[in-house]
Write an enzyme that holds these catalytic residues in place. Structure first.
Site, PDB file in Angstrom:
ATOM      1  N   THR A  19       0.870  -1.197   0.045  1.00  0.00           N
ATOM      2  CA  THR A  19       0.036  -0.033   0.194  1.00  0.00           C
ATOM      3  C   THR A  19       0.899   1.286   0.046  1.00  0.00           C
ATOM      4  OG1 THR A  19      -0.127  -0.050   2.486  1.00  0.00           O
ATOM      5  CG2 THR A  19      -2.039  -1.133   1.286  1.00  0.00           C
ATOM      6  N   TRP A  20       2.068   1.150  -0.202  1.00  0.00           N
ATOM      7  CA  TRP A  20       3.044   2.337  -0.311  1.00  0.00           C
ATOM      8  C   TRP A  20       2.529   3.252  -1.232  1.00  0.00           C
ATOM      9  CZ3 TRP A  20       9.089   2.756  -1.508  1.00  0.00           C
ATOM     10  CH2 TRP A  20       9.351   3.972  -0.897  1.00  0.00           C
ATOM     11  N   ASP A  48      -0.192  -5.183   3.254  1.00  0.00           N
ATOM     12  CA  ASP A  48       0.835  -4.372   4.040  1.00  0.00           C
ATOM     13  C   ASP A  48       0.578  -3.248   3.814  1.00  0.00           C
ATOM     14  OD1 ASP A  48       3.833  -4.990   4.837  1.00  0.00           O
ATOM     15  OD2 ASP A  48       3.842  -3.468   3.415  1.00  0.00           O
ATOM     16  N   TYR A  53       3.142   5.374   5.377  1.00  0.00           N
ATOM     17  CA  TYR A  53       2.533   5.586   3.968  1.00  0.00           C
ATOM     18  C   TYR A  53       1.250   6.603   4.000  1.00  0.00           C
ATOM     19  CZ  TYR A  53       4.956   1.029   3.517  1.00  0.00           C
ATOM     20  OH  TYR A  53       6.012   0.149   3.466  1.00  0.00           O
ATOM     21  N   GLN A 162      11.176  -7.886   6.551  1.00  0.00           N
ATOM     22  CA  GLN A 162      10.581  -7.535   5.450  1.00  0.00           C
ATOM     23  C   GLN A 162      11.754  -6.896   4.941  1.00  0.00           C
ATOM     24  OE1 GLN A 162       7.356  -4.250   4.022  1.00  0.00           O
ATOM     25  NE2 GLN A 162       6.351  -5.843   5.012  1.00  0.00           N
ATOM     26  N   TYR A 190       9.671  -6.962  -0.454  1.00  0.00           N
ATOM     27  CA  TYR A 190       9.176  -5.895  -0.904  1.00  0.00           C
ATOM     28  C   TYR A 190       9.519  -5.490  -2.117  1.00  0.00           C
ATOM     29  CZ  TYR A 190      12.547  -2.407   1.262  1.00  0.00           C
ATOM     30  OH  TYR A 190      13.449  -1.648   1.650  1.00  0.00           O
TER      31      TYR A 190
HETATM   32  P1  NDP Z   1       6.237  -2.669  -6.421  1.00  0.00           P
HETATM   33  O1  NDP Z   1       7.531  -3.685  -6.781  1.00  0.00           O
HETATM   34  O2  NDP Z   1       5.096  -3.652  -5.716  1.00  0.00           O
HETATM   35  O3  NDP Z   1       5.711  -1.835  -7.574  1.00  0.00           O
HETATM   36  C1  NDP Z   1       4.775  -1.096  -7.549  1.00  0.00           C
HETATM   37  C2  NDP Z   1       4.358  -0.155  -8.521  1.00  0.00           C
HETATM   38  O4  NDP Z   1       4.421  -0.759  -9.971  1.00  0.00           O
HETATM   39  C3  NDP Z   1       3.491   0.911  -8.833  1.00  0.00           C
HETATM   40  O5  NDP Z   1       4.057   2.055  -9.380  1.00  0.00           O
HETATM   41  C4  NDP Z   1       2.450   0.046  -9.605  1.00  0.00           C
HETATM   42  O6  NDP Z   1       1.557   1.015 -10.307  1.00  0.00           O
HETATM   43  C5  NDP Z   1       3.412  -0.649 -10.611  1.00  0.00           C
HETATM   44  N1  NDP Z   1       2.730  -1.970 -10.964  1.00  0.00           N
HETATM   45  C6  NDP Z   1       2.219  -2.719 -10.085  1.00  0.00           C
HETATM   46  N2  NDP Z   1       1.848  -3.883 -10.681  1.00  0.00           N
HETATM   47  C7  NDP Z   1       2.190  -3.721 -12.220  1.00  0.00           C
HETATM   48  C8  NDP Z   1       1.984  -4.568 -13.223  1.00  0.00           C
HETATM   49  N3  NDP Z   1       1.606  -5.739 -13.502  1.00  0.00           N
HETATM   50  N4  NDP Z   1       2.401  -3.869 -14.390  1.00  0.00           N
HETATM   51  C9  NDP Z   1       2.905  -2.898 -14.379  1.00  0.00           C
HETATM   52  N5  NDP Z   1       3.167  -1.933 -13.261  1.00  0.00           N
HETATM   53  C10 NDP Z   1       2.786  -2.414 -12.182  1.00  0.00           C
HETATM   54  O7  NDP Z   1       6.938  -1.716  -5.586  1.00  0.00           O
HETATM   55  P2  NDP Z   1       6.591  -1.286  -3.943  1.00  0.00           P
HETATM   56  O8  NDP Z   1       7.804  -0.349  -3.488  1.00  0.00           O
HETATM   57  O9  NDP Z   1       4.982  -0.618  -3.709  1.00  0.00           O
HETATM   58  O10 NDP Z   1       6.495  -2.445  -2.724  1.00  0.00           O
HETATM   59  C11 NDP Z   1       5.566  -3.263  -2.669  1.00  0.00           C
HETATM   60  C12 NDP Z   1       5.048  -3.022  -1.175  1.00  0.00           C
HETATM   61  O11 NDP Z   1       6.207  -3.301  -0.232  1.00  0.00           O
HETATM   62  C13 NDP Z   1       4.748  -1.680  -0.767  1.00  0.00           C
HETATM   63  O12 NDP Z   1       3.494  -1.067  -1.355  1.00  0.00           O
HETATM   64  C14 NDP Z   1       4.775  -1.462   0.551  1.00  0.00           C
HETATM   65  O13 NDP Z   1       3.576  -2.207   1.100  1.00  0.00           O
HETATM   66  C15 NDP Z   1       6.097  -2.647   1.028  1.00  0.00           C
HETATM   67  N6  NDP Z   1       7.428  -1.823   0.975  1.00  0.00           N
HETATM   68  C16 NDP Z   1       8.028  -1.990   2.058  1.00  0.00           C
HETATM   69  C17 NDP Z   1       9.220  -1.274   2.350  1.00  0.00           C
HETATM   70  C18 NDP Z   1       9.826  -1.371   3.649  1.00  0.00           C
HETATM   71  O14 NDP Z   1      10.848  -0.579   3.868  1.00  0.00           O
HETATM   72  N7  NDP Z   1       9.216  -2.360   4.569  1.00  0.00           N
HETATM   73  C19 NDP Z   1       9.927  -0.518   1.338  1.00  0.00           C
HETATM   74  C20 NDP Z   1       8.988  -0.539   0.163  1.00  0.00           C
HETATM   75  C21 NDP Z   1       7.819  -1.245  -0.021  1.00  0.00           C
HETATM   76  P3  NDP Z   1       0.082   0.918 -10.182  1.00  0.00           P
HETATM   77  O15 NDP Z   1      -0.388   1.241  -8.610  1.00  0.00           O
HETATM   78  O16 NDP Z   1      -0.080   2.393 -10.908  1.00  0.00           O
HETATM   79  O17 NDP Z   1      -0.579  -0.175 -10.751  1.00  0.00           O
END
Ligand code: NDP
Length: 276
Positions: A19-20, A48, A53, A162, A190
């Site tokens: 949900t970031w 998550d 966030y 994580q 993540y």
């Molecule tokens: P992701 O690798 O999950 O990528 C998310 C991005 O990719 C968004 O911009 C989304 O855009 C796009 N996307 C998603 N699915 C697709 C697809 N099938 N094709 C093309 N583009 C796609 O990155 P995150 O950094 O968001 O990591 C996932 C989660 O992990 C976070 O949301 C958070 O909950 C957690 N996290 C935890 C961290 C920590 O420090 N503990 C740090 C970073 C993340 P759209 O929404 O427009 O589809």
């Protein structure tokens, strides 16, 4: 949905939703809520989130998603390191619970290591656990030395680490991942598609077109193939959520795995943990 056991015995689904970047723009709230609800309907009941966030905005969205179906959700949130004192952790958790409109978290994590002694944060986690406000607790962005310190403090309870893990970020295969496997602590991967940045990689595009699936699906399927790993892609779009969910159906062959190894080799030597 396949599950993995946390050290407590609780079952955690292998594929969930991140949900970031949610809850940052009021205009997008309803589409973000709709997307997460759709994912839950498909079976991605692990959500998550973190107090960070949208500065609480993401947790408010999650509240609308889980309303009326709390018992089927596996809910994860995280405390900021600067809030992670004994009292601060308890207060941060209570604020999160209020925003999430629930009375417990399935898993509560220290978001990354800060200057507060770990023992203090863990005391607060234990107090929250005893009060029934969190079921399990763990850490995030912990390298092996941090994990070892956590383990010395709390031999049985650290539920997960994580960390950043995807095809282009394989450093944890040297240390964090084997350490967690040895101690039977699942790793939550993540940024599984590197926030979209790896999707144009030529080799990944070629391999996925040969498999007649998308690059995101191959990236997620590769992580799901790794033992002891939970994957939490984020999307605010129904079509992509459906696409990411369908990665569960992909089984990569030895040939596919070696092609991916060649295109995305693990680093030649151990390196410090990377984070985003
Ligand atoms: P992701 O690798 O999950 O990528 C998310 C991005 O990719 C968004 O911009 C989304 O855009 C796009 N996307 C998603 N699915 C697709 C697809 N099938 N094709 C093309 N583009 C796609 O990155 P995150 O950094 O968001 O990591 C996932 C989660 O992990 C976070 O949301 C958070 O909950 C957690 N996290 C935890 C961290 C920590 O420090 N503990 C740090 C970073 C993340 P759209 O929404 O427009 O589809």
């Amino acid at each position: 949905m396949r599950t993995i056991q946390l050290p407590s015995g609780a079952a955690i689904p292998v594929l969930g939703q991140g949900t970031w970047r949610m809850g940052e723009t009021p205009k997008q709230r309803s589409s973000e809520t709709d997307a997460l609800k759709f994912g839950v309907e498909l079976g991605m009941t692990l959500i998550d989130t973190a107090e960070m966030y949208g500065e609480g905005g993401a947790e408010e969205i999650v509240a609308d998603v889980i309303a009326g179906q709390r018992s089927r959700i596996f809910l994860v949130s995280k405390v900021y390191p600067h809030n992670a004192t004994r009292q601060g952790t308890i207060q941060a958790c209570e604020r999160s619970l209020k925003r999430l409109k629930t009375d417990y978290l399935d898993l509560y994590l220290l978001h990354w290591r800060g200057s507060v002694p770990l023992a203090e944060t863990f005391e607060a986690f234990l107090e929250l656990q005893q009060a029934g406000k969190i079921r399990d607790f763990g850490v995030s962005n912990f390298d092996q030395d941090d994990l070892e310190e956590a383990h010395r403090l709390d031999r049985h309870l650290t539920a997960t680490d994580q960390v950043l893990y995807n095809l282009s970020r394989r450093g944890i295969e040297w240390n964090v991942l084997p350490w967690c496997r040895q101690h039977q602590i699942p790793v939550m991967a993540y940024s599984p598609i590197e926030q979209g940045r790896i999707l144009k990689n030529r080799a990944l595009v070629t391999i996925s077109s040969q498999l007649k699936v998308t690059p995101a699906q191959v990236a997620i399927a590769w992580l799901l193939h790794q033992e002891n790993v939970i994957v939490i892609p984020k999307s605010s779009r129904r079509d992509r959520i459906q696409e990411n969910y369908a990665a569960l159906e992909i089984s990569l062959t030895e040939t596919d795995l070696s092609a991916l190894d060649k295109a995305f080799p693990r680093p030649r030597q151990p390196q410090p943990l990377q984070m985003l």
